[in-house]
Scaffold this motif. Structure first.
Motif, PDB file in Angstrom:
ATOM      1  N   LEU A   5     -43.009 102.365 -85.367  1.00 52.74           N
ATOM      2  CA  LEU A   5     -42.321 103.061 -84.282  1.00 52.74           C
ATOM      3  C   LEU A   5     -43.169 103.078 -83.017  1.00 52.74           C
ATOM      4  O   LEU A   5     -42.665 102.811 -81.913  1.00 52.74           O
ATOM      5  N   ALA A   6     -44.456 103.362 -83.155  1.00 53.55           N
ATOM      6  CA  ALA A   6     -45.352 103.399 -81.989  1.00 53.55           C
ATOM      7  C   ALA A   6     -45.429 102.025 -81.329  1.00 53.55           C
ATOM      8  O   ALA A   6     -45.418 101.919 -80.097  1.00 53.55           O
ATOM      9  N   LEU A   7     -45.482 100.962 -82.116  1.00 57.69           N
ATOM     10  CA  LEU A   7     -45.561  99.611 -81.542  1.00 57.69           C
ATOM     11  C   LEU A   7     -44.238  99.210 -80.885  1.00 57.69           C
ATOM     12  O   LEU A   7     -44.237  98.555 -79.840  1.00 57.69           O
ATOM     13  N   ALA A   8     -43.119  99.619 -81.472  1.00 61.19           N
ATOM     14  CA  ALA A   8     -41.822  99.348 -80.850  1.00 61.19           C
ATOM     15  C   ALA A   8     -41.709 100.085 -79.519  1.00 61.19           C
ATOM     16  O   ALA A   8     -41.224  99.531 -78.523  1.00 61.19           O
ATOM     17  N   LEU A   9     -42.160 101.333 -79.490  1.00 63.72           N
ATOM     18  CA  LEU A   9     -42.132 102.090 -78.237  1.00 63.72           C
ATOM     19  C   LEU A   9     -43.048 101.468 -77.189  1.00 63.72           C
ATOM     20  O   LEU A   9     -42.729 101.471 -75.998  1.00 63.72           O
ATOM     21  N   TYR A  10     -44.171 100.930 -77.619  1.00 68.76           N
ATOM     22  CA  TYR A  10     -45.085 100.225 -76.703  1.00 68.76           C
ATOM     23  C   TYR A  10     -44.361  99.075 -76.012  1.00 68.76           C
ATOM     24  O   TYR A  10     -44.389  98.962 -74.784  1.00 68.76           O
ATOM     25  N   VAL A  11     -43.705  98.236 -76.790  1.00 70.30           N
ATOM     26  CA  VAL A  11     -43.026  97.075 -76.210  1.00 70.30           C
ATOM     27  C   VAL A  11     -41.865  97.511 -75.324  1.00 70.30           C
ATOM     28  O   VAL A  11     -41.696  96.991 -74.207  1.00 70.30           O
ATOM     29  N   LEU A  12     -41.072  98.450 -75.778  1.00 72.91           N
ATOM     30  CA  LEU A  12     -39.926  98.896 -74.976  1.00 72.91           C
ATOM     31  C   LEU A  12     -40.363  99.600 -73.695  1.00 72.91           C
ATOM     32  O   LEU A  12     -39.739  99.430 -72.642  1.00 72.91           O
ATOM     33  N   THR A  13     -41.435 100.368 -73.759  1.00 76.03           N
ATOM     34  CA  THR A  13     -41.960 101.020 -72.549  1.00 76.03           C
ATOM     35  C   THR A  13     -42.477  99.980 -71.571  1.00 76.03           C
ATOM     36  O   THR A  13     -42.212 100.061 -70.366  1.00 76.03           O
ATOM     37  N   ALA A  14     -43.208  98.996 -72.069  1.00 78.30           N
ATOM     38  CA  ALA A  14     -43.715  97.925 -71.204  1.00 78.30           C
ATOM     39  C   ALA A  14     -42.559  97.156 -70.573  1.00 78.30           C
ATOM     40  O   ALA A  14     -42.604  96.813 -69.384  1.00 78.30           O
ATOM     41  N   ALA A  15     -41.514  96.899 -71.349  1.00 80.38           N
ATOM     42  CA  ALA A  15     -40.354  96.178 -70.814  1.00 80.38           C
ATOM     43  C   ALA A  15     -39.658  96.991 -69.722  1.00 80.38           C
ATOM     44  O   ALA A  15     -39.269  96.450 -68.683  1.00 80.38           O
ATOM     45  N   ARG A  16     -39.511  98.282 -69.950  1.00 75.91           N
ATOM     46  CA  ARG A  16     -38.835  99.126 -68.954  1.00 75.91           C
ATOM     47  C   ARG A  16     -39.648  99.238 -67.670  1.00 75.91           C
ATOM     48  O   ARG A  16     -39.100  99.129 -66.570  1.00 75.91           O
ATOM     49  N   LEU A  17     -40.955  99.446 -67.795  1.00 77.08           N
ATOM     50  CA  LEU A  17     -41.800  99.529 -66.600  1.00 77.08           C
ATOM     51  C   LEU A  17     -41.801  98.206 -65.841  1.00 77.08           C
ATOM     52  O   LEU A  17     -41.785  98.183 -64.604  1.00 77.08           O
ATOM     53  N   THR A  18     -41.792  97.117 -66.563  1.00 73.49           N
ATOM     54  CA  THR A  18     -41.736  95.803 -65.921  1.00 73.49           C
ATOM     55  C   THR A  18     -40.440  95.641 -65.156  1.00 73.49           C
ATOM     56  O   THR A  18     -40.431  95.147 -64.024  1.00 73.49           O
ATOM     57  N   ARG A  19     -39.333  96.065 -65.748  1.00 78.84           N
ATOM     58  CA  ARG A  19     -38.048  95.964 -65.046  1.00 78.84           C
ATOM     59  C   ARG A  19     -38.033  96.844 -63.803  1.00 78.84           C
ATOM     60  O   ARG A  19     -37.514  96.449 -62.761  1.00 78.84           O
ATOM     61  N   ILE A  20     -38.592  98.035 -63.893  1.00 81.44           N
ATOM     62  CA  ILE A  20     -38.652  98.919 -62.723  1.00 81.44           C
ATOM     63  C   ILE A  20     -39.383  98.221 -61.582  1.00 81.44           C
ATOM     64  O   ILE A  20     -38.930  98.240 -60.436  1.00 81.44           O
ATOM     65  N   ILE A  21     -40.498  97.595 -61.891  1.00 80.13           N
ATOM     66  CA  ILE A  21     -41.300  96.938 -60.855  1.00 80.13           C
ATOM     67  C   ILE A  21     -40.620  95.696 -60.299  1.00 80.13           C
ATOM     68  O   ILE A  21     -40.587  95.489 -59.088  1.00 80.13           O
ATOM     69  N   THR A  22     -40.029  94.865 -61.151  1.00 81.40           N
ATOM     70  CA  THR A  22     -39.542  93.554 -60.723  1.00 81.40           C
ATOM     71  C   THR A  22     -38.077  93.512 -60.310  1.00 81.40           C
ATOM     72  O   THR A  22     -37.691  92.616 -59.561  1.00 81.40           O
ATOM     73  N   PRO A  82     -51.321  90.328 -75.516  1.00 81.63           N
ATOM     74  CA  PRO A  82     -50.512  89.122 -75.328  1.00 81.63           C
ATOM     75  C   PRO A  82     -49.207  89.155 -76.118  1.00 81.63           C
ATOM     76  O   PRO A  82     -48.180  88.642 -75.651  1.00 81.63           O
ATOM     77  N   ALA A  83     -49.224  89.770 -77.300  1.00 81.36           N
ATOM     78  CA  ALA A  83     -47.997  89.837 -78.088  1.00 81.36           C
ATOM     79  C   ALA A  83     -46.950  90.697 -77.375  1.00 81.36           C
ATOM     80  O   ALA A  83     -45.776  90.312 -77.278  1.00 81.36           O
ATOM     81  N   GLY A  84     -47.376  91.848 -76.873  1.00 86.92           N
ATOM     82  CA  GLY A  84     -46.455  92.715 -76.133  1.00 86.92           C
ATOM     83  C   GLY A  84     -45.962  92.056 -74.865  1.00 86.92           C
ATOM     84  O   GLY A  84     -44.780  92.145 -74.518  1.00 86.92           O
ATOM     85  N   SER A  85     -46.849  91.365 -74.178  1.00 80.59           N
ATOM     86  CA  SER A  85     -46.473  90.668 -72.953  1.00 80.59           C
ATOM     87  C   SER A  85     -45.410  89.611 -73.227  1.00 80.59           C
ATOM     88  O   SER A  85     -44.448  89.462 -72.466  1.00 80.59           O
ATOM     89  N   TYR A  86     -45.581  88.882 -74.300  1.00 76.05           N
ATOM     90  CA  TYR A  86     -44.605  87.854 -74.649  1.00 76.05           C
ATOM     91  C   TYR A  86     -43.238  88.473 -74.940  1.00 76.05           C
ATOM     92  O   TYR A  86     -42.214  87.986 -74.453  1.00 76.05           O
ATOM     93  N   LEU A  87     -43.231  89.541 -75.701  1.00 77.19           N
ATOM     94  CA  LEU A  87     -41.957  90.200 -76.009  1.00 77.19           C
ATOM     95  C   LEU A  87     -41.302  90.762 -74.755  1.00 77.19           C
ATOM     96  O   LEU A  87     -40.075  90.711 -74.622  1.00 77.19           O
ATOM     97  N   VAL A  88     -42.089  91.275 -73.836  1.00 76.37           N
ATOM     98  CA  VAL A  88     -41.541  91.762 -72.564  1.00 76.37           C
ATOM     99  C   VAL A  88     -40.864  90.612 -71.818  1.00 76.37           C
ATOM    100  O   VAL A  88     -39.757  90.756 -71.288  1.00 76.37           O
ATOM    101  N   GLY A  89     -41.501  89.454 -71.767  1.00 70.00           N
ATOM    102  CA  GLY A  89     -40.915  88.295 -71.099  1.00 70.00           C
ATOM    103  C   GLY A  89     -39.628  87.840 -71.756  1.00 70.00           C
ATOM    104  O   GLY A  89     -38.646  87.524 -71.077  1.00 70.00           O
ATOM    105  N   VAL A  90     -39.611  87.819 -73.074  1.00 68.58           N
ATOM    106  CA  VAL A  90     -38.399  87.420 -73.796  1.00 68.58           C
ATOM    107  C   VAL A  90     -37.274  88.421 -73.538  1.00 68.58           C
ATOM    108  O   VAL A  90     -36.130  88.033 -73.283  1.00 68.58           O
ATOM    109  N   LEU A  91     -37.601  89.703 -73.589  1.00 64.03           N
ATOM    110  CA  LEU A  91     -36.582  90.720 -73.312  1.00 64.03           C
ATOM    111  C   LEU A  91     -36.047  90.597 -71.885  1.00 64.03           C
ATOM    112  O   LEU A  91     -34.867  90.841 -71.645  1.00 64.03           O
TER     113      LEU A  91
END
Length: 97
Positions: A5-22, A82-91
């Motif tokens: 759960l913590a790792l899923a939240l990490y990726v989803l939080t990173a994806a959301r913050l990335t979308r906010i910025i970009t 790098p794993a989280g970054s890749y998933l953020v890009g795919v999302l």
């Protein structure tokens, strides 16, 4: 289960913050500032609009705290980054405007 759960939240939080910025309107001042400061053809302006690029830095900022929260050794952040970054890009590819 807490670790997953913590790792899923990490990726989803990173994806959301990335979308906010970009992409999102709330990040528009930041993107506009980059365009005004460096021009539309600069690499830094490109980086402010690129979810793969921004995701790399957002994932970095969150990877080490995420490892600790997930109950993993802090140095796992080197793998989560790098794993989280890749998933953020795919999302970001499947994100609908």
């Amino acid at each position: 289960m807490t670790t997953v759960l913590a790792l899923a939240l990490y990726v989803l939080t990173a994806a959301r913050l990335t979308r906010i910025i970009t992409t999102d309107r709330v990040g528009l001042p930041l993107r506009k500032w980059a365009l005004d400061k460096w021009g539309a053809d600069s690499m830094l302006s490109f980086l402010a609009h690129c979810p793969w690029c921004v995701g790399w830095y957002v994932a970095l900022a969150l990877a080490f705290p995420a490892a600790v929260v997930a109950g993993l050794p802090w140095w796992w952040g080197f793998g989560l980054w790098p794993a989280g970054s890749y998933l953020v890009g795919v999302l970001a590819r499947y994100d609908v405007e």
